[in-house]
Enzyme design. Structure first.
Site, mmCIF file in Angstrom:
data_model
loop_
_atom_site.group_PDB
_atom_site.id
_atom_site.type_symbol
_atom_site.label_atom_id
_atom_site.label_comp_id
_atom_site.label_asym_id
_atom_site.label_seq_id
_atom_site.Cartn_x
_atom_site.Cartn_y
_atom_site.Cartn_z
ATOM 1 N N ASP A 1 50.843 10.912 -16.441
ATOM 2 C CA ASP A 1 50.311 10.025 -17.458
ATOM 3 C C ASP A 1 48.822 10.144 -17.632
ATOM 4 O OD1 ASP A 1 48.846 9.337 -15.148
ATOM 5 O OD2 ASP A 1 49.844 7.334 -14.838
ATOM 6 N N ASP B 1 60.454 6.054 -16.560
ATOM 7 C CA ASP B 1 59.937 6.172 -15.338
ATOM 8 C C ASP B 1 59.635 4.782 -14.606
ATOM 9 O OD1 ASP B 1 57.462 5.619 -16.882
ATOM 10 O OD2 ASP B 1 56.794 5.597 -14.960
ATOM 11 N N CYS C 1 78.948 5.983 -3.415
ATOM 12 C CA CYS C 1 77.958 7.028 -3.637
ATOM 13 C C CYS C 1 78.303 8.345 -2.987
ATOM 14 C CB CYS C 1 76.703 6.184 -3.104
ATOM 15 S SG CYS C 1 75.051 7.478 -3.391
ATOM 16 N N CYS D 1 75.595 10.250 -2.105
ATOM 17 C CA CYS D 1 74.292 10.936 -2.035
ATOM 18 C C CYS D 1 74.148 11.248 -0.413
ATOM 19 C CB CYS D 1 73.278 9.941 -2.139
ATOM 20 S SG CYS D 1 72.733 8.791 -0.825
ATOM 21 N N CYS E 1 74.741 8.561 1.917
ATOM 22 C CA CYS E 1 75.911 7.548 1.910
ATOM 23 C C CYS E 1 76.941 8.581 2.887
ATOM 24 C CB CYS E 1 76.353 7.346 0.618
ATOM 25 S SG CYS E 1 75.343 5.771 0.114
ATOM 26 N N HIS F 1 68.493 7.254 -1.440
ATOM 27 C CA HIS F 1 69.478 6.767 -1.881
ATOM 28 C C HIS F 1 69.300 6.333 -3.276
ATOM 29 C CE1 HIS F 1 73.165 4.219 -2.799
ATOM 30 N NE2 HIS F 1 72.164 3.353 -2.922
HETATM 31 ZN ZN ZN Z 1 73.839 6.695 -1.439
#
Ligand code: ZN
Length: 381
Positions: free
Chosen positions: A94, A276, A314, A316, A319, A345
């Site tokens: 930025d 963002d 999920c 990820c 998870c 996560h």
């Molecule tokens: Zn997750």
């Protein structure tokens, strides 16, 4: 050969756009969510290596913070942000403007720029368009943002109009300074891109007039700034819808500082490509976790012996390995690992929400997806 960068529109649905954005540091599939690494690190203990594992496409760093600490000249001596942080993908910095107007104290605005006191130790700093470009050249980001004035909402029409005019003059100075730095070899990234920022508070006439002016300046991309600063979400959506027809179709569009999953779905629908926000990482550090069913608070007693992952849907790294009971325990015991896993996560969730949006756009089914999830994803359960 077309010169870099190229935004390529692959498909559209209503005003929503599926595209690609090619930079010297790689191609970004859009719509995309940029992960905020304020001082060159994601708050919550994630490294560039971690970002590579959670679907991050673009890292965003804050010019103001890096100018104060460690100093952009230090980053330049270390070869720029890519070498310093070891993130090889695109980086957006930025301009420092937003922090100057929100964090710094005792600021004084003139045509030249802004004099302000550091929020760390109070020492006086001057930043104008040229200084912002010089700092971002030292950081060597892929995309530099123009230095603009961020006016507080609500604002008077007259002040906003004068501020927009100044922001346009500052944009011309940013463009000229970046060209000078490149010509004189004083940049860590000779291919650095420049995005202009649309301002005008919540006044559609100012927003549209300003957008027309900056669209004529042939920049690498266009951002909408000064929204999501306290106005109702419906006002923000209305401004996006009014400005969008005046944004160049062949350039990427970025809505700064937004937002919730619902905000993102609504804004993609209105033609935004890039986002963002600190929200997913900040919320995660407080135990508020995004799931496909809504937002859960992992600190709740009901998760004490819950064997399920944060989100059974999920995939990820968190998870796949850990359950809610363990996550809750880590938060209760104030273990740093709890924050780290929660941030991992949530950022995975945001990055994969964008991937899902892209797939729905590819299939021409984004509207149904939007209708099914826009309320649900922002609901606390
Ligand atoms: Zn997750």
């Amino acid at each position: 050969m077309p010169s870099l960068p190229t935004y390529q529109l692959l498909k559209s649905e209503h005003a929503a756009r599926r595209g690609t954005f090619t930079t010297v540091h790689g191609t970004v599939q859009t719509p995309a969510f940029m992960n905020v690494a304020t001082a060159g690190a994601i708050k919550g203990g994630l490294s560039a290596y971690d970002l590579g594992k959670i679907g991050t496409q673009v890292m965003l760093c804050n010019t103001y913070h890096l100018h104060l600490r460690p100093g952009d000249t230090v980053v330049a001596q270390m070869g720029g942000l890519h070498k310093f942080t070891r993130w090889n993908g695109p980086i957006l910095t930025d301009s420092g403007g937003f922090q100057v107007f929100s964090l710094a104290k005792l600021r004084q605005i003139t045509e030249e720029g802004v004099t302000f006191a550091s929020h760390l130790d109070g020492h006086r700093i001057f930043m104008g368009p040229e200084q912002s470009m010089q700092i971002q050249a030292n950081l060597g980001s892929t995309i530099a943002m123009a230095f603009d004035e961020c006016v507080e909402n609500p604002a008077q029409h007259e002040y906003s109009a004068a501020s927009c005019a100044r922001t346009t003059r500052w944009l011309a100075r940013c463009k000229a300074e970046m060209a000078r730095l490149k010509a004189e070899g004083k940049t860590q990234n000779p291919d650095q891109l420049l995005f202009g920022i649309n301002q005008g508070c919540t006044f559609p006439d100012l927003r549209i007039e300003h957008m027309k002016q900056i669209a004529d300046m042939n920049l690498d991309g266009y951002a909408i700034g000064g929204l999501a600063v306290g106005e109702p979400a419906e006002v923000m959506y209305d401004i996006i819808s009014q400005v969008e027809p005046y944004m160049p179709k062949d350039k990427i569009r970025y809505l700064m500082g937004v937002g919730t999953p619902g905000n993102i779905l609504e804004s993609v629908w209105r033609g935004v490509d890039l986002f963002d926000c600190v929200m997913p990482s900040r919320n995660a550090r407080h135990g508020h976790l995004n799931t496909w069913g809504g937002i859960i608070n992992i600190k709740n007693a009901k998760y004490e012996t819950d064997p399920l992952p944060i989100d059974p849907q999920c995939d990820c790294p968190v998870c796949r390995r850990y359950n809610r009971a363990y996550l809750r325990h880590l938060f209760k015991a104030e273990e740093i690992l709890g924050m780290r896993l929660a941030v991992m996560h949530n950022l995975w969730f945001y990055n994969h929400l964008m991937e899902r949006i892209r797939k729905e756009l590819d299939a021409g089914t984004f509207e149904q997806f939007h209708d099914a999830y826009v309320k649900r994803l922002d609901t606390r359960i």
